[in-house]
Each structure stands twice: as C-alpha cells, then as structure tokens.
Design a protein around this motif. Structure first.
Motif, PDB file in Angstrom:
ATOM      1  N   GLU A 163     -13.687   0.078 -12.025  1.00 30.71           N
ATOM      2  CA  GLU A 163     -12.613  -0.849 -11.233  1.00 30.71           C
ATOM      3  C   GLU A 163     -11.705  -1.490 -12.435  1.00 30.71           C
ATOM      4  O   GLU A 163     -10.528  -1.576 -12.167  1.00 30.71           O
ATOM      5  N   THR A 190      -7.760  -0.715 -12.700  1.00 31.40           N
ATOM      6  CA  THR A 190      -6.622  -1.791 -12.614  1.00 31.40           C
ATOM      7  C   THR A 190      -5.736  -1.460 -13.902  1.00 31.40           C
ATOM      8  O   THR A 190      -4.465  -1.506 -13.813  1.00 31.40           O
ATOM      9  N   SER A 245      -3.597   1.423 -13.114  1.00 30.15           N
ATOM     10  CA  SER A 245      -2.631   0.940 -12.138  1.00 30.15           C
ATOM     11  C   SER A 245      -1.364   0.096 -12.777  1.00 30.15           C
ATOM     12  O   SER A 245      -0.115   0.539 -12.594  1.00 30.15           O
ATOM     13  N   THR A 266      -2.590   2.404  -5.261  1.00 30.17           N
ATOM     14  CA  THR A 266      -3.172   1.377  -4.437  1.00 30.17           C
ATOM     15  C   THR A 266      -2.232   1.432  -3.251  1.00 30.17           C
ATOM     16  O   THR A 266      -2.682   0.947  -2.214  1.00 30.17           O
TER      17      THR A 266
END
Length: 183
Positions: free
Chosen positions: A48, A52, A55, A159
C-alpha cells in the motif's frame, strides 16, 4: 419425589452447561472467522505504501511537475526497498524481486530526468506496479486507465475513476478511458 426434584435439578444444570459451552464455542468460532475476515481484508501495508508513492508520482506527471515527480520517485524507491517478500510463496518472491528490480531502475531514471523522459519510464513502471498488485492485492479500488495516443497505447493505475492523463498532462488531461477496475 425427592429423587425426581434432584434429577430435574441435575438435568437443568446439565442443560445450562451445554448451552453455555455451545455459546462459548460459537463465540470462539465467530472470533476465528472475524480474524480470518480481517486478515483477508488487510492487504500488505508495504504494498500500500508503494501504491501511495506511485500515485503521488503519477499526480506529479498529471500536473506537469517534473520536480514533484522526481521527489515521488525517490520515495517510491525507498518504499520498494523496505518491502518484505517473505510473506509470499517462493515463486511470488521471485516474481516480486524481478518486478522490484525493474521498478527500481525506472524510478531511478524518473528521479533524474526531464518530464518527457519521466513519462517514458512511467509506462514501464505502471506495468511493474500492476504486476505487483496482481500478487499482493490491494485494500483500495484501483482503476487501470488507458491512453490510446501515448506510445501505441499506454496504461496506468489510478485511485480515481475520472481520467487524468499522466502521459500528456495538461495538453490532453482527459485523454483515455477506464480499462478495468481492480479490487
């Protein structure tokens, strides 16, 4: 009569004991199921963190911000280095090692390149991150988006369902479509 009362009392105590034991077993079993459910829903925290950082890097390209993209690439490299592959099967560990070797090479180029070159390396990086998610899963809903115009067609993960194109940034911000949803 006394024996009958005693038998009823014993049977009542036995019934209460059995009922309590069954209830305790149900509670223990539901806790076990709850634990399994929580483990299923909890994905790899390090994966994760990689998502992140990826992103943020993507958002830097969307914003045509080479400096923000370079900084995000360094954070992504650090996230990749801290990833613990030991939770995975030997085959998955090998695949993840290959993915991370390639991803590290891509982010190192992104960290020191002008924006056009950053975008070139982002294409391969996006495939690496997509491959990682196929192994690690994700707690988030991701959208694999596709731009038909960039380099014969290129994908990236987001996302957000709404397309914001990292390959062209402000020049063609909405160019692309959601190709699939990843849960």
């Amino acid at each position: 009569m006394k024996n009958l009362k005693m038998s009823i009392a014993v049977m009542l105590l036995l019934a209460v004991s059995v009922a309590n034991a069954q209830e305790k077993h149900k509670m223990d079993h539901s806790k076990m199921n709850m634990g399994t459910m929580n483990m299923d829903k909890m994905k790899d925290v390090k994966a994760e963190a990689i998502l992140t950082s990826y992103s943020i890097l993507k958002d830097g390209l969307v914003a045509d911000d080479s400096k923000k993209t370079a900084q995000a690439a360094l954070k992504l490299e650090a996230s990749i280095k801290t990833f613990d592959k030991s939770k995975y099967t030997k085959e998955q560990q090998k695949e993840l090692a290959d993915i991370f070797d390639d991803a590290t090479e891509q982010v190192q180029h992104i960290a020191k390149s002008p924006i056009d070159h950053q975008r070139e390396h982002f294409k391969t990086l996006s495939q690496d991150i997509t491959d990682m998610v196929a192994i690690t899963g994700t707690k988030s809903t991701l959208y694999e988006q596709f731009c038909p115009m960039y380099d014969g067609g290129s994908t990236w993960l987001s996302t957000n369902k709404e397309v914001s194109n990292p390959y062209y940034g402000s020049k063609m911000l909405k160019c692309g479509k959601v190709q699939r949803e990843i849960k």
